[in-house]
Motif scaffolding. Structure first.
Motif, mmCIF file in Angstrom:
data_model
loop_
_atom_site.group_PDB
_atom_site.id
_atom_site.type_symbol
_atom_site.label_atom_id
_atom_site.label_comp_id
_atom_site.label_asym_id
_atom_site.label_seq_id
_atom_site.Cartn_x
_atom_site.Cartn_y
_atom_site.Cartn_z
ATOM 1 N N PRO A 92 0.811 -1.225 0.000
ATOM 2 C CA PRO A 92 0.000 0.000 0.000
ATOM 3 C C PRO A 92 0.847 1.279 0.000
ATOM 4 O O PRO A 92 0.426 2.289 -0.544
ATOM 5 C CB PRO A 92 -0.814 -0.105 1.296
ATOM 6 N N GLU A 93 2.049 1.217 0.566
ATOM 7 C CA GLU A 93 2.889 2.421 0.598
ATOM 8 C C GLU A 93 3.402 2.831 -0.783
ATOM 9 O O GLU A 93 3.960 3.898 -0.939
ATOM 10 C CB GLU A 93 4.061 2.257 1.576
ATOM 11 N N GLU A 95 1.314 3.183 -3.345
ATOM 12 C CA GLU A 95 0.174 3.758 -4.068
ATOM 13 C C GLU A 95 0.448 5.173 -4.567
ATOM 14 O O GLU A 95 -0.108 5.597 -5.569
ATOM 15 C CB GLU A 95 -1.079 3.719 -3.201
ATOM 16 N N TYR A 96 1.335 5.921 -3.897
ATOM 17 C CA TYR A 96 1.656 7.279 -4.330
ATOM 18 C C TYR A 96 2.250 7.292 -5.746
ATOM 19 O O TYR A 96 2.169 8.300 -6.450
ATOM 20 C CB TYR A 96 2.610 7.955 -3.344
ATOM 21 N N LEU A 97 2.825 6.185 -6.172
ATOM 22 C CA LEU A 97 3.428 6.113 -7.503
ATOM 23 C C LEU A 97 2.387 6.266 -8.610
ATOM 24 O O LEU A 97 2.720 6.622 -9.739
ATOM 25 C CB LEU A 97 4.181 4.789 -7.675
ATOM 26 N N LEU A 98 1.120 6.001 -8.292
ATOM 27 C CA LEU A 98 0.049 6.105 -9.283
ATOM 28 C C LEU A 98 -0.379 7.547 -9.538
ATOM 29 O O LEU A 98 -1.027 7.828 -10.546
ATOM 30 C CB LEU A 98 -1.161 5.290 -8.823
ATOM 31 N N GLU A 99 -0.010 8.467 -8.648
ATOM 32 C CA GLU A 99 -0.484 9.849 -8.748
ATOM 33 C C GLU A 99 -0.108 10.525 -10.064
ATOM 34 O O GLU A 99 -0.864 11.318 -10.592
ATOM 35 C CB GLU A 99 0.044 10.663 -7.562
ATOM 36 N N ASP A 100 1.065 10.240 -10.608
ATOM 37 C CA ASP A 100 1.528 10.892 -11.835
ATOM 38 C C ASP A 100 1.251 10.082 -13.094
ATOM 39 O O ASP A 100 1.735 10.418 -14.165
ATOM 40 C CB ASP A 100 3.033 11.174 -11.739
ATOM 41 N N LEU A 101 0.464 9.028 -12.977
ATOM 42 C CA LEU A 101 0.212 8.148 -14.107
ATOM 43 C C LEU A 101 -0.740 8.756 -15.131
ATOM 44 O O LEU A 101 -0.706 8.416 -16.294
ATOM 45 C CB LEU A 101 -0.339 6.801 -13.608
ATOM 46 N N GLY A 102 -1.571 9.665 -14.708
ATOM 47 C CA GLY A 102 -2.557 10.239 -15.618
ATOM 48 C C GLY A 102 -3.883 9.504 -15.467
ATOM 49 O O GLY A 102 -4.122 8.790 -14.490
#
Length: 109
Positions: A92-93, A95-102
């Motif tokens: 779960p830590e 998940e922040y990587l998805l923020e810049d995915l679009g």
């Protein structure tokens, strides 16, 4: 328990892209994804099931359903509507990587 349909096999990845990707742009994007994912993971592309190209693998065992099997670490499929990406994190830590995915949709699995 039913046997998993999506398994790694020796199908030709490039032949699959040529025959399955329904537009020239999707073929171009697929070849770029193969190059990128192979470079990042260090694993060669392999066919998984009828329509997925995967890189590397891990073994999982579901606590809920008792199902287990092998699955690619990262994969994609040049589906008709859009290219589907499959990425294993399990943390779960991350998940922040998805923020810049679009713009994207995410399944529950």
């Amino acid at each position: 328990m039913a046997e998993l349909k999506t398994k790694q096999h020796d199908g030709d990845v490039y032949e699959f892209i040529e025959n399955f990707a329904n537009t020239e742009q999707k073929r171009k994007d697929s070849y770029e994804l193969v190059e990128f994912m192979e470079r990042i993971t260090g694993y060669p592309p392999k066919m998984w099931g009828a329509s997925m190209i995967g890189f590397g693998s891990y073994h999982y065992k579901s606590e809920r359903s008792k199902q287990e099997g092998d699955w690619p670490l990262v994969a994609f499929s040049p589906r008709k509507a859009a290219i589907s990406l499959y990425v294993y994190s399990g943390n779960p830590e991350h998940e922040y990587l998805l923020e810049d995915l679009g713009k994207f949709t995410m399944g529950k699995a």
